[in-house]
Design a protein around this motif. Structure first.
Motif, mmCIF file in Angstrom:
data_model
loop_
_atom_site.group_PDB
_atom_site.id
_atom_site.type_symbol
_atom_site.label_atom_id
_atom_site.label_comp_id
_atom_site.label_asym_id
_atom_site.label_seq_id
_atom_site.Cartn_x
_atom_site.Cartn_y
_atom_site.Cartn_z
ATOM 1 N N LEU A 284 -61.667 -42.922 -39.435
ATOM 2 C CA LEU A 284 -60.992 -42.156 -40.477
ATOM 3 C C LEU A 284 -61.999 -41.501 -41.419
ATOM 4 N N MET A 285 -62.958 -42.271 -41.906
ATOM 5 C CA MET A 285 -63.907 -41.743 -42.891
ATOM 6 C C MET A 285 -64.788 -40.645 -42.298
ATOM 7 N N SER A 286 -65.201 -40.801 -41.050
ATOM 8 C CA SER A 286 -66.024 -39.758 -40.421
ATOM 9 C C SER A 286 -65.222 -38.469 -40.251
ATOM 10 N N THR A 287 -63.932 -38.601 -39.920
ATOM 11 C CA THR A 287 -63.079 -37.417 -39.803
ATOM 12 C C THR A 287 -62.898 -36.734 -41.148
ATOM 13 N N ILE A 288 -62.745 -37.513 -42.218
ATOM 14 C CA ILE A 288 -62.595 -36.945 -43.555
ATOM 15 C C ILE A 288 -63.860 -36.200 -43.970
ATOM 16 N N ILE A 289 -65.021 -36.755 -43.652
ATOM 17 C CA ILE A 289 -66.283 -36.089 -44.004
ATOM 18 C C ILE A 289 -66.401 -34.751 -43.272
ATOM 19 N N VAL A 290 -66.061 -34.743 -41.986
ATOM 20 C CA VAL A 290 -66.075 -33.485 -41.228
ATOM 21 C C VAL A 290 -65.100 -32.482 -41.848
ATOM 22 N N TYR A 291 -63.936 -32.968 -42.226
ATOM 23 C CA TYR A 291 -62.923 -32.114 -42.856
ATOM 24 C C TYR A 291 -63.451 -31.514 -44.161
ATOM 25 N N CYS A 292 -64.162 -32.306 -44.939
ATOM 26 C CA CYS A 292 -64.701 -31.832 -46.214
ATOM 27 C C CYS A 292 -65.766 -30.752 -46.004
#
Length: 244
Positions: free
Chosen positions: A39-47
């Motif tokens: 989840l956190m890695s996906t959020i970072i990519v999204y940001c």
């Protein structure tokens, strides 16, 4: 005896219901989300992609209305509005007619990566669009803006799917709230950063390396490339049920 059996049945039903409801200790809290690396890695990519998108949105309008001697298009506000309206209408059709079929065959991760890859040469062509004039300029710019927006929406939609697949259903509300909070911070920085970058590049029209607007789109492509790299392992970690 019937009363006892009825009481026992009620107790068993209560036990079953209590097991169905997630408690804060079963991984439904914010702390557990922060420990969820998929989840956190996906959020970072999204940001990262959100930062690039907001910077592009800010820069595009300023680039279009700036004078041709500074590498712009000398468009009026009305011309820019027409370009945005055409790309917006095309984007609506793309979302309903094209994206669902592409995502079904390729999957969200492949769609995200392909969108990022194709966006890089497309953005690199923008400084050379300014060399056109007349009908050719309007036609090429509208096509390029439509493609850029379609790729951006494909990318973001794919990330949203990956984000929701990274958590159980009962955590999706909290996960989306966390992602929106982080993304809002980056989206707040995007316009200010994009405006500052555009102003700086206007002062280096005759630089030896990437003069003027070429530097603007180079930096946008650099952000896009960073986001693309982050979609690969070992950074982006997908849950077992999600296949690229």
């Amino acid at each position: 005896m019937p009363r006892a059996s009825s009481k026992g049945f009620k107790e068993d039903s209560a036990d079953i219901e209590s097991k169905k409801e997630p408690s804060p200790s079963d991984g439904s809290g914010t702390g557990s989300l922060l420990k969820n690396w998929p989840l956190m890695s996906t959020i970072i990519v999204y940001c990262v992609f959100s930062l690039q998108e907001m910077a592009y949105s800010e820069i595009f309008s300023m680039w279009a209305v700036s004078d041709k001697k500074y590498g712009g298009l000398s468009f009026s506000s009305q011309d820019v509005g027409i370009v945005l309206a055409i790309s917006g209408f095309g984007l609506l059709l793309f979302q309903f007619l094209v994206y669902p079929r592409v995502e079904k065959h390729l999957g969200p991760l492949v769609v995200t990566r392909l969108s990022a890859v194709v966006s890089i040469p497309l953005l690199s062509s923008f400084p050379y669009i300014a060399l056109l004039s007349g009908l050719a300029l309007h036609l090429v710019l509208n096509i390029a803006a439509l493609l850029r927006n379609a790729l951006s929406v494909s990318l973001v939609t794919g990330i949203f799917i990956l984000l929701n697949n990274a958590v159980p259903q009962h955590q999706r509300g909290a996960a989306n709230g966390l992602s929106m909070t982080a993304m809002s911070i980056f989206k707040a920085v995007g316009p200010a950063g994009g405006g500052a970058l555009f102003s700086w590049t206007q002062k280096r029209q005759y630089a030896a390396f990437l003069p003027g607007d070429q530097m603007v789109f180079f930096v946008l492509n650099l952000l896009q490339l960073i986001g693309l790299i982050l979609t690969f392992k070992p950074f982006l970690d997908l849950p077992q049920r999600v296949h690229p």
